[in-house]
Design an enzyme around this catalytic site. Structure first.
Site, PDB file in Angstrom:
ATOM      1  N   GLU A 137     116.573  31.804   3.344  1.00 26.81           N
ATOM      2  CA  GLU A 137     115.298  31.433   3.963  1.00 26.81           C
ATOM      3  C   GLU A 137     115.461  30.441   5.105  1.00 26.81           C
ATOM      4  O   GLU A 137     114.698  30.473   6.075  1.00 26.81           O
ATOM      5  CB  GLU A 137     114.337  30.867   2.908  1.00 26.81           C
ATOM      6  CG  GLU A 137     113.756  31.903   1.948  1.00 26.81           C
ATOM      7  CD  GLU A 137     114.701  32.330   0.838  1.00 26.81           C
ATOM      8  OE1 GLU A 137     115.798  31.726   0.711  1.00 26.81           O
ATOM      9  OE2 GLU A 137     114.365  33.270   0.093  1.00 26.81           O
TER      10      GLU A 137
ATOM     11  N   HIS B 174     106.617  31.222  -8.398  1.00 22.64           N
ATOM     12  CA  HIS B 174     106.235  32.389  -7.597  1.00 22.64           C
ATOM     13  C   HIS B 174     104.729  32.452  -7.320  1.00 22.64           C
ATOM     14  O   HIS B 174     104.248  33.445  -6.781  1.00 22.64           O
ATOM     15  CB  HIS B 174     106.630  33.694  -8.302  1.00 22.64           C
ATOM     16  CG  HIS B 174     108.102  33.976  -8.308  1.00 22.64           C
ATOM     17  ND1 HIS B 174     108.986  33.286  -9.101  1.00 22.64           N
ATOM     18  CD2 HIS B 174     108.841  34.876  -7.607  1.00 22.64           C
ATOM     19  CE1 HIS B 174     110.213  33.773  -8.900  1.00 22.64           C
ATOM     20  NE2 HIS B 174     110.152  34.722  -7.998  1.00 22.64           N
TER      21      HIS B 174
END
Lengths: 336, 325
Positions: free
Chosen positions: B60, B129
């Site tokens: 990321e 999440h």
């Protein structure tokens, strides 16, 4: 003192002028000495991280680039900027925080950027420029513009996660980027000999499937040769290279750092035996390319140019309050 | 006009902008053949090829950083972070680099990039999440923050975000991807910084974001049957914030309730509430109320997850409470 590898006598590239390299190294040296002096005299504020001792790296590396190529730089970035063609007056005005500086006084020493010269910015975050260089190289590849990116970073940054992610992606996507690690032996107070459990940062290239090259960072011609080879590789679509230039940080991490973590003797040895400017000067004299009076003249000319730049910077206005909110957002978009 | 899912509206915006501007490209994890974890980019890889739908390793920080570097070197990248939670791994590049470059370089750099990421709870993926982290980005000068609640808004706002010359954090909601809505045909955009009144009313202003707009509208239907007329305002972009539309509504209704899914403490609702109280104090009949997520990580258990975020019942109850009904 860590042993520096001996570099062979590389044949100078026909396009480049060793005396111009010498002048650039002297410019960086005298510029940094002046900045240190101004900081100690409290004529500039904040913090400065000096490039003294590393002049051969930026100089040799940038001389292997084309004007339109990009670099990313670091908190110790003045030398990179000078070598890539940055203006001394605009740099000094920025270091003084003046409105005429490269960043209108809003960046300072650690954030000098000149996109018109391909300088994508110094960076206050260790390792912060490595992903950016990777992305700029991606843009070069997508735009097929033939440009490449040279990414300066340090031994300390090679321990950051951003280093790993960037080298991996650059290799996977075969990007035209050169990762140039300036191993100056010290990350603030942490020695590279402790924080890096292998001999060479360049050996990390094996993990990314790219060439890793160690060069003597005190020899501008050795650095130049390595970067030139890597540039040819990048431009011909063969992807990235990791180069490690072994060098030494003469000053503390910042100007004024008491440096309780290392011996004065170690610093003195590097300064005495591995001064890149002295070594290069001897070599040019030996090769008959420069004599002592010529060298002195270069020093004097550079010194005068720096004094002019200092006068310009000091006489420049402070940024006005209207600049506080200026340039936070770009107004225009890509509307047709 | 025909109803299409929110995810398709986003995909249509991406496709149209990629056709319109060769500088636009996508990058992210599994966005190629797989079409992204939520299928948003499905088909774009086949249509535009691997050079414009760039698959990356799981990394990321360099996804965000490569977007920054490509943006300042002349491209218009649209990066995808698979779950908003994973943006923690990319924060240096967003906060210290993308957001500050233009200002820090004295206006030299243009950083035209979009980072898309799905937020939100409600499907049992637990604490790492399901978060809504929009407040972090709103706190960083130099970023624009967009949070669409409908397919039409998602499409129009994403097209504007891609054309914008600044870094835009584009926050989608996982539980909206399948929700259908009417989307205007053809090329249309919605300017960043313009709120939308999703339902007109007289008695109370509900300012809601993302999926909470749906719940606020459902709560308003229920309240209508009790004789309470609620106005629902969706800011759509949090930065820049269209405070005028919110204040105009509050000055008519005299009561404000702010709703978001993110935890209450330090949430963006506190900012909106503070602005209302500073700028419309004399019009208020009650303190501005907040109905927000609980100050806990999102728990896995269905029973607990539903307690952790607002729903229609809680919004309706909150409105009744603030109105003294």
């Amino acid at each position: 003192m860590p042993k520096s590898p001996r570099s062979g006598r590389s044949t100078p590239h026909p396009d480049f002028d060793p005396l111009a390299l010498y002048r650039t190294m002297v410019t960086i040296r005298l510029f940094e000495e002046k900045v240190g002096e101004l900081f100690t005299a409290a004529r500039i504020h904040g913090a400065v991280h000096l490039y003294l001792g590393q002049e051969a790296v930026a100089t040799g590396a940038c001389a292997a680039l084309e004007a339109e190529d990009y670099i990313t730089s670091t908190h110790r970035g003045h030398g990179h900027c000078i070598a890539k063609g940055g203006r001394l007056d605009s740099m000094l005005a920025e270091i003084f925080g003046k409105a005429t500086g490269y960043c209108k006084g809003k960046g300072g020493s650690m954030h000098i950027a000149d996109l018109d010269s391909g300088i994508l910015g110094a960076n206050g975050i260790v390792g912060g420029g490595i992903p950016i260089a990777t992305g700029a190289a991606l843009a070069c590849k997508l735009q097929r513009n033939g440009r490449i990116v040279l990414c300066f970073f340090s031994d300390g940054a090679s321990n950051e996660g951003s280093f790993h992610e960037s080298l991996n992606l650059a290799s996977v996507l075969t990007l035209p980027v050169i990762f140039l690690c300036e191993n100056n032996q010290w990350a603030v107070s942490t020695p590279a000999s402790w924080s890096i459990p292998i001999e060479n940062v360049a050996d990390r290239s094996a993990g990314y499937g790219m060439p890793g090259v160690v060069v003597d960072g005190c020899d501008p011609l050795a650095v130049h040769q390595a970067v030139q080879d890597a540039a040819a590789r990048a431009r011909s679509g063969q992807g990235p290279t990791l180069i490690e230039a072994k060098t030494y940080r003469w000053e503390g991490h910042y100007k004024g750092d008491p440096q309780t973590y290392r011996s004065r003797q170690e610093v003195e040895e590097w300064r005495r035996e591995r001064d890149p400017i002295v070594l290069f000067q001897h070599r040019l004299e030996t090769d008959g390319l420069m004599d002592e009076p010529r060298a002195r003249r270069i020093h004097e000319e550079v010194q005068r140019a720096i004094e002019v730049a200092v006068a310009y910077a000091e006489a420049s206005p402070e940024p006005g309050p209207e600049l506080l909110y200026a340039d936070l957002f770009a107004e225009e978009g890509s509307e047709p | 006009m025909s109803p299409i899912p929110y995810s398709q509206a986003i995909r249509d915006a991406l496709r149209e902008e990629m056709k319109r501007d060769p500088c636009v490209f996508l990058l992210g994890e599994d966005i190629g053949k797989h079409g992204g974890a939520f299928g948003v980019t499905r088909g774009l890889f086949d249509e535009f090829g691997p050079e414009r739908g760039i698959e990356t390793p799981i990394s990321e920080a360099v996804i965000a950083g490569a977007a920054v570097g490509a943006a300042i070197a002349g491209c218009r990248p649209v990066a995808e972070i698979m779950y908003m939670d994973f943006v923690t791994l990319a924060m240096d590049q967003i906060v210290n680099q993308a957001a500050k470059m233009r200002y820090m370089f004295g206006g030299k750099a243009k950083v035209p990039l979009v980072i898309r990421m799905p937020s939100g709870a409600g499907r049992g993926n637990a604490a790492q999440h399901m978060q809504s982290l929009e407040a972090w980005f709103c706190h960083v000068p130099g970023l624009k923050v967009v949070m669409p609640s409908t397919p039409a808004d998602a499409k129009g706002l994403l097209k504007s975000a891609i054309r914008d010359d600044n870094p835009v954090i584009f926050i989608e909601h996982k539980l909206l991807y399948a929700v259908k809505g009417d989307v205007p045909e053809g090329d249309y955009t919605i300017p960043l910084g313009k709120a939308d009144v999703k339902r007109a009313g007289q008695d109370v202003t509900i300012v809601a974001t993302s999926r909470m707009v749906q719940f606020a509208l459902e709560a308003s239907d229920r309240l209508a049957s009790e004789g309470i007329s609620a106005e629902v305002v969706d800011p759509r972009t949090l930065v820049p914030l269209d405070l005028e539309t919110i204040l105009a509504s509050v000055r008519r209704t005299h009561v404000a309730v702010v709703v978001h899914e993110a935890p209450r403490r330090g949430g963006y609702g506190a900012e909106i509430a503070a602005e209302i109280q500073e700028q419309a104090f004399d019009w208020l009949d009650a303190p501005v109320a907040r109905i927000c997520g609980e100050d806990v990580p999102i728990p896995f258990s269905k029973a607990l997850e539903s307690l952790a975020i607002p729903d229609t019942d809680r919004i309706a109850a909150g409105v009744r409470h603030v109105l003294g009904r």
